[in-house]
Scaffold this active site. Sequence first.
Site, PDB file in Angstrom:
ATOM      1  N   GLU A  56     -93.866 -47.001  43.824  1.00 56.12           N
ATOM      2  CA  GLU A  56     -92.440 -47.060  44.170  1.00 56.12           C
ATOM      3  C   GLU A  56     -91.548 -46.292  43.189  1.00 56.12           C
ATOM      4  OE1 GLU A  56     -94.487 -49.637  44.225  1.00 56.12           O
ATOM      5  OE2 GLU A  56     -94.258 -50.722  46.122  1.00 56.12           O
ATOM      6  N   PHE A 118     -93.017 -66.326  47.214  1.00 55.48           N
ATOM      7  CA  PHE A 118     -93.954 -65.225  46.993  1.00 55.48           C
ATOM      8  C   PHE A 118     -93.204 -63.891  47.008  1.00 55.48           C
ATOM      9  CE2 PHE A 118     -96.856 -62.005  48.886  1.00 55.48           C
ATOM     10  CZ  PHE A 118     -97.674 -61.869  47.767  1.00 55.48           C
ATOM     11  N   GLN A 119     -93.427 -63.084  45.995  1.00 51.01           N
ATOM     12  CA  GLN A 119     -92.797 -61.775  45.842  1.00 51.01           C
ATOM     13  C   GLN A 119     -91.275 -61.837  45.845  1.00 51.01           C
ATOM     14  OE1 GLN A 119     -94.781 -58.941  48.488  1.00 51.01           O
ATOM     15  NE2 GLN A 119     -96.255 -58.586  46.855  1.00 51.01           N
ATOM     16  N   LYS A 168     -85.805 -60.841  54.668  1.00 47.33           N
ATOM     17  CA  LYS A 168     -86.660 -60.579  55.820  1.00 47.33           C
ATOM     18  C   LYS A 168     -86.096 -61.194  57.110  1.00 47.33           C
ATOM     19  CE  LYS A 168     -91.406 -60.435  57.360  1.00 47.33           C
ATOM     20  NZ  LYS A 168     -92.825 -60.627  57.040  1.00 47.33           N
ATOM     21  N   MET A 487     -92.855 -33.792  21.703  1.00 43.07           N
ATOM     22  CA  MET A 487     -91.527 -34.121  21.198  1.00 43.07           C
ATOM     23  C   MET A 487     -91.606 -35.249  20.162  1.00 43.07           C
ATOM     24  SD  MET A 487     -88.498 -33.251  21.155  1.00 43.07           S
ATOM     25  CE  MET A 487     -87.805 -32.326  22.519  1.00 43.07           C
TER      26      MET A 487
HETATM   27  C1  FAD Z   1     -85.549 -34.853  25.202  1.00 37.10           C
HETATM   28  C2  FAD Z   1     -84.103 -34.673  25.567  1.00 37.10           C
HETATM   29  C3  FAD Z   1     -83.309 -33.801  24.844  1.00 37.10           C
HETATM   30  C4  FAD Z   1     -81.995 -33.567  25.201  1.00 37.10           C
HETATM   31  N1  FAD Z   1     -81.283 -32.609  24.533  1.00 37.10           N
HETATM   32  C5  FAD Z   1     -80.086 -32.220  25.040  1.00 37.10           C
HETATM   33  C6  FAD Z   1     -79.405 -31.085  24.509  1.00 37.10           C
HETATM   34  O1  FAD Z   1     -79.850 -30.448  23.568  1.00 37.10           O
HETATM   35  N2  FAD Z   1     -78.240 -30.711  25.073  1.00 37.10           N
HETATM   36  C7  FAD Z   1     -77.703 -31.379  26.155  1.00 37.10           C
HETATM   37  O2  FAD Z   1     -76.677 -30.964  26.674  1.00 37.10           O
HETATM   38  N3  FAD Z   1     -78.309 -32.473  26.635  1.00 37.10           N
HETATM   39  C8  FAD Z   1     -79.485 -32.890  26.127  1.00 37.10           C
HETATM   40  N4  FAD Z   1     -80.126 -33.968  26.690  1.00 37.10           N
HETATM   41  C9  FAD Z   1     -79.478 -34.668  27.806  1.00 37.10           C
HETATM   42  C10 FAD Z   1     -78.488 -35.715  27.350  1.00 37.10           C
HETATM   43  O3  FAD Z   1     -79.186 -36.878  26.997  1.00 37.10           O
HETATM   44  C11 FAD Z   1     -77.471 -36.049  28.485  1.00 37.10           C
HETATM   45  O4  FAD Z   1     -78.156 -36.471  29.626  1.00 37.10           O
HETATM   46  C12 FAD Z   1     -76.633 -34.877  28.891  1.00 37.10           C
HETATM   47  O5  FAD Z   1     -76.179 -34.160  27.764  1.00 37.10           O
HETATM   48  C13 FAD Z   1     -75.426 -35.338  29.682  1.00 37.10           C
HETATM   49  O6  FAD Z   1     -74.906 -34.279  30.399  1.00 37.10           O
HETATM   50  P1  FAD Z   1     -73.395 -34.201  30.859  1.00 37.10           P
HETATM   51  O7  FAD Z   1     -72.487 -34.400  29.698  1.00 37.10           O
HETATM   52  O8  FAD Z   1     -73.280 -32.976  31.647  1.00 37.10           O
HETATM   53  O9  FAD Z   1     -73.165 -35.517  31.725  1.00 37.10           O
HETATM   54  P2  FAD Z   1     -73.726 -36.048  33.101  1.00 37.10           P
HETATM   55  O10 FAD Z   1     -74.616 -37.191  32.811  1.00 37.10           O
HETATM   56  O11 FAD Z   1     -74.221 -34.998  33.987  1.00 37.10           O
HETATM   57  O12 FAD Z   1     -72.373 -36.696  33.652  1.00 37.10           O
HETATM   58  C14 FAD Z   1     -71.545 -36.027  34.514  1.00 37.10           C
HETATM   59  C15 FAD Z   1     -70.088 -36.285  34.196  1.00 37.10           C
HETATM   60  O13 FAD Z   1     -69.334 -35.653  35.229  1.00 37.10           O
HETATM   61  C16 FAD Z   1     -68.458 -36.578  35.805  1.00 37.10           C
HETATM   62  N5  FAD Z   1     -68.302 -36.279  37.221  1.00 37.10           N
HETATM   63  C17 FAD Z   1     -69.178 -36.525  38.212  1.00 37.10           C
HETATM   64  N6  FAD Z   1     -68.682 -36.131  39.400  1.00 37.10           N
HETATM   65  C18 FAD Z   1     -67.447 -35.645  39.155  1.00 37.10           C
HETATM   66  C19 FAD Z   1     -66.422 -35.099  39.979  1.00 37.10           C
HETATM   67  N7  FAD Z   1     -66.567 -34.967  41.303  1.00 37.10           N
HETATM   68  N8  FAD Z   1     -65.281 -34.698  39.392  1.00 37.10           N
HETATM   69  C20 FAD Z   1     -65.105 -34.850  38.051  1.00 37.10           C
HETATM   70  N9  FAD Z   1     -66.038 -35.347  37.231  1.00 37.10           N
HETATM   71  C21 FAD Z   1     -67.210 -35.741  37.770  1.00 37.10           C
HETATM   72  C22 FAD Z   1     -69.064 -37.928  35.561  1.00 37.10           C
HETATM   73  O14 FAD Z   1     -68.075 -38.936  35.595  1.00 37.10           O
HETATM   74  C23 FAD Z   1     -69.711 -37.756  34.190  1.00 37.10           C
HETATM   75  O15 FAD Z   1     -68.797 -38.024  33.155  1.00 37.10           O
HETATM   76  C24 FAD Z   1     -81.430 -34.256  26.295  1.00 37.10           C
HETATM   77  C25 FAD Z   1     -82.209 -35.168  26.995  1.00 37.10           C
HETATM   78  C26 FAD Z   1     -83.540 -35.373  26.654  1.00 37.10           C
HETATM   79  C27 FAD Z   1     -84.353 -36.320  27.466  1.00 37.10           C
HETATM   80  C1  TPP Z   2     -91.372 -43.297  30.118  1.00 37.63           C
HETATM   81  C2  TPP Z   2     -91.184 -42.738  28.758  1.00 37.63           C
HETATM   82  N1  TPP Z   2     -91.878 -43.220  27.704  1.00 37.63           N
HETATM   83  C3  TPP Z   2     -91.717 -42.700  26.471  1.00 37.63           C
HETATM   84  C4  TPP Z   2     -90.827 -41.692  26.256  1.00 37.63           C
HETATM   85  C5  TPP Z   2     -90.638 -41.101  24.851  1.00 37.63           C
HETATM   86  N2  TPP Z   2     -91.049 -39.701  24.826  1.00 37.63           N
HETATM   87  C6  TPP Z   2     -90.170 -38.682  24.908  1.00 37.63           C
HETATM   88  S1  TPP Z   2     -90.890 -37.183  24.918  1.00 37.63           S
HETATM   89  C7  TPP Z   2     -92.423 -37.863  24.808  1.00 37.63           C
HETATM   90  C8  TPP Z   2     -93.652 -36.996  24.764  1.00 37.63           C
HETATM   91  C9  TPP Z   2     -93.868 -36.221  26.000  1.00 37.63           C
HETATM   92  O1  TPP Z   2     -95.116 -35.582  25.892  1.00 37.63           O
HETATM   93  P1  TPP Z   2     -95.548 -34.439  26.904  1.00 37.63           P
HETATM   94  O2  TPP Z   2     -95.296 -34.870  28.284  1.00 37.63           O
HETATM   95  O3  TPP Z   2     -96.912 -34.012  26.577  1.00 37.63           O
HETATM   96  O4  TPP Z   2     -94.494 -33.305  26.586  1.00 37.63           O
HETATM   97  P2  TPP Z   2     -94.385 -32.340  25.303  1.00 37.63           P
HETATM   98  O5  TPP Z   2     -93.304 -32.933  24.438  1.00 37.63           O
HETATM   99  O6  TPP Z   2     -95.689 -32.322  24.612  1.00 37.63           O
HETATM  100  O7  TPP Z   2     -93.988 -31.045  25.881  1.00 37.63           O
HETATM  101  C10 TPP Z   2     -92.348 -39.255  24.740  1.00 37.63           C
HETATM  102  C11 TPP Z   2     -93.494 -40.155  24.582  1.00 37.63           C
HETATM  103  C12 TPP Z   2     -90.102 -41.229  27.374  1.00 37.63           C
HETATM  104  N3  TPP Z   2     -89.191 -40.267  27.261  1.00 37.63           N
HETATM  105  N4  TPP Z   2     -90.312 -41.748  28.604  1.00 37.63           N
END
Ligand code: FAD
Ligand code: TPP
Lengths: 577, 163
Positions: A56, A118-119, A168, A487
């Site tokens: 799911e 159940f469930q 249900k 990472m």
């Molecule tokens: C491993 C990892 C590394 C990351 N590193 C980075 C990084 O280096 N740089 C980076 O940028 N992010 C990074 N992120 C992502 C970060 O965590 C955030 O998810 C991201 O920066 C949020 O993006 P955003 O500010 O565009 O907001 P979003 O989450 O896309 O939010 C959208 C915004 O727009 C608004 N909005 C929506 N619809 C409308 C509309 N119709 N009109 C006006 N406003 C609207 C919402 O209210 C909200 O405030 C990383 C994530 C991971 C998992």
């Molecule tokens: C469900 C979940 N568990 C743990 C993490 C923490 N986490 C972030 S990146 C990462 C490693 C990902 O490894 P891989 O898919 O091999 O990508 P790589 O960084 O090696 O490119 C982990 C464990 C996560 N983001 N999501």
Amino acid sequence: MDRVKTEVLTGAEIVVRCLQEEGVEYVFGYPGGAVLWIYDELFKQDRIRHVLVRHEQAAAHAADAYSRSSNKVGVCLVTSGPGVTNAVTGIATAYMDSIPMIVLTGQVPTHAIGQDAFQECDTVGITRPCVKHNFLVKDVRDLAATIKKAFHIATTGRPGPVLVDIPKDITTQRCEFHYPESISMRSYNPVKRGHPGQIRKAVQLLLEARRPMVYTGGGVILSNASGQLRELVKTLGFPCTNTLMGLGAYPGTDRQFLGMLGMHGTYEANMAMQHCDVLLAIGARFDDRVIGNPAHFAQNPRKIIHIDIDPSSISKRVKVDVPIVGNIPDVLDEMLKLLAAALCEGRRPDPAALADWWRQIDEWRAKDCLKYDRSAAIIKPQFVLEKLYEVTQGEAIVTSDVGQHQMWAAQFYKFDRPRRWINSGGLGTMGFGLPAAMGAQLANPGATVVCVTGESSIQMCLQELSTCKQYRLPIKIVNLNNKYMGMVRQWQQFFHGNRYSESYMDALPDFVKLAEGYGHSGMKIERPQDVEPALREALARKNDLVFLDFITDPAENVYPMVPGGKGITEMILAEDL
Amino acid sequence: MRHIISILVENEAGALSRIAGLFSARGYNIESLTVAPTEDASLSRMTIVTSGSDDVIEQITKQLNKLIEVVKVVDLSEAEHIERELMLIKVRAGPREREEMKRMADIFRGRIIDVSDNSYTIELTGDGAKLDAFIRALEPGVIMETVRTGTSGIGRGNRILRA
Ligand SMILES: Cc1cc2nc3c(=O)[nH]c(=O)nc-3n(C[C@H](O)[C@H](O)[C@H](O)COP(=O)(O)OP(=O)(O)OC[C@H]3O[C@@H](n4cnc5c(N)ncnc54)[C@H](O)[C@@H]3O)c2cc1C
Ligand SMILES: Cc1ncc(C[n+]2csc(CCOP(=O)(O)OP(=O)(O)O)c2C)c(N)n1
Ligand SMILES: [Mg+2]
């Protein structure tokens, strides 16, 4: 208006009819006791196609990516109890990135609710913090209007997932069916147009800017405003950066684009962000991975204009000077009008100041912060992504999992158009990539869909290879296999004294055989010179899923990197090490 | 800073837990929370007493407004308002304390609403500080039980909150 002929339908029939009325093409789901009557109705019709996932969580991710990649609304359907709890990760993923999605869940019969049946689980309670809204339907006569409300709430204002929990017994009870054309709710009236006075102030600030910067996020994509964004940035001649969620809103290949900003953003984007004097933020929420340490960010004075439809996104982490609460396309249309008038009157940003600013930016650019060792004998992950970009001519829909590979994809694949880059930014959900590719492929049947993943992430929803087989989804899986949770390993290297605690992925499967086991084909690529041919071969196979297992440098790191708690200009660069 | 937030909310099952959940999920503090239907049975009015910096209070009102079932939110403490809380307090009132208890209740304009051989139950309304003062004014040993409703508030004069 009301139908002439009134029909009396069962709850299950109503659910299916409502979805048909909404024009739903696909429902991603998994059956179980509480939803059997709904499945019975799905069986009897052929307008809506059901996609049977293998878990799911994948139903939710696929529905989510269906929305992300198409601007239609993804729908998923799961049974009560474990069906719901399995879907929670997917629901939370959509919620964090403000993705519209409908989640239909079965529930135990109304008389059994609260009896530890159940469930049974408290679905509304469990999902409350990770949905935009949720409903428990207690009367079949409310069912149609509730589903209408769910679509309305999910797709308007700041979008998000909405869940409808259906006991249900409600699915077997009957009532007159009437699907409302529209719905109005006194407690829910999202704004559209921004405050004209504020918009005027904003335009004035933009015209006076000497070191301007445009910073845009997921909101521009969600609201389909990339056309207006381009026009604004082009008209003004300003630099533009996108968040991870905003990539593709502004063309990645344009000279005025500085790349992504933030923790793994480019040197030039982070420097310009810090040193600008006027910042126009559009649909971006000043996330901690973007702004780093807010106190450090505040050290440089600048005027900030922030357009967002959600007032709670404004001045949450960073104080802004000109808040504009409104729908981005409406606000930008208004701004463009005012700008055109100003330009006509000869009012424009100081060209000399702008030229100086661009000179500064080009100096920062010259650092070439994304450079990597191109002569290595081992495959560099960045190289694979560069080649992927070339071979697909930048036209693929790229989904991603979470980790280093996600960051490299964001840095090296240049997205010129919105809804091509599909990833989990807010929740950072490993396991998202493959089911997301399924949703994206079904929403865009002719498109090339590539799932960029890592050997660890792909194992979190691997079972969906079977779904891909059943529905003949010709996804290309680019597995950047560095044998590590890269990472995590990178953080351990930088901040935990090279103690690689539990980040090595031992006992990896043979991915080629695994793909074959599911009826697909696979390739293992170990030498740099084989990267491009392998990609070409895989992409030429338009009808097949191909699993490309690239054995990449286990020691490679993502640069630049802003360590947690640091300012965005306090980047670790490749050359520093 | 202490703030009194008044909320008009659809009178639907689950609305209360959505609001309470918002406060706990985002780490906002709740000093007290009261809720009851209004003259319009489809709406409930809730009063939450909370505290936090201006930034936090701004986020609280924005986040509350975002909840689908919330119709209106005001920060009563932004302008002139009246706040009241009801306390029922059961105190020891044997032959020795009876006189004194009656006198204390009168000073605070409390009413004795139930009497037994050795206790009084006193009803007292006022702002929180007044109720606190009453409790402090009693000998510690005499209090048998207290129950307080939490603060309800309303704007002064023509300051009106309705749907
Ligand atoms: C491993 C990892 C590394 C990351 N590193 C980075 C990084 O280096 N740089 C980076 O940028 N992010 C990074 N992120 C992502 C970060 O965590 C955030 O998810 C991201 O920066 C949020 O993006 P955003 O500010 O565009 O907001 P979003 O989450 O896309 O939010 C959208 C915004 O727009 C608004 N909005 C929506 N619809 C409308 C509309 N119709 N009109 C006006 N406003 C609207 C919402 O209210 C909200 O405030 C990383 C994530 C991971 C998992
Ligand atoms: C469900 C979940 N568990 C743990 C993490 C923490 N986490 C972030 S990146 C990462 C490693 C990902 O490894 P891989 O898919 O091999 O990508 P790589 O960084 O090696 O490119 C982990 C464990 C996560 N983001 N999501
Ligand atoms: Mg890895």
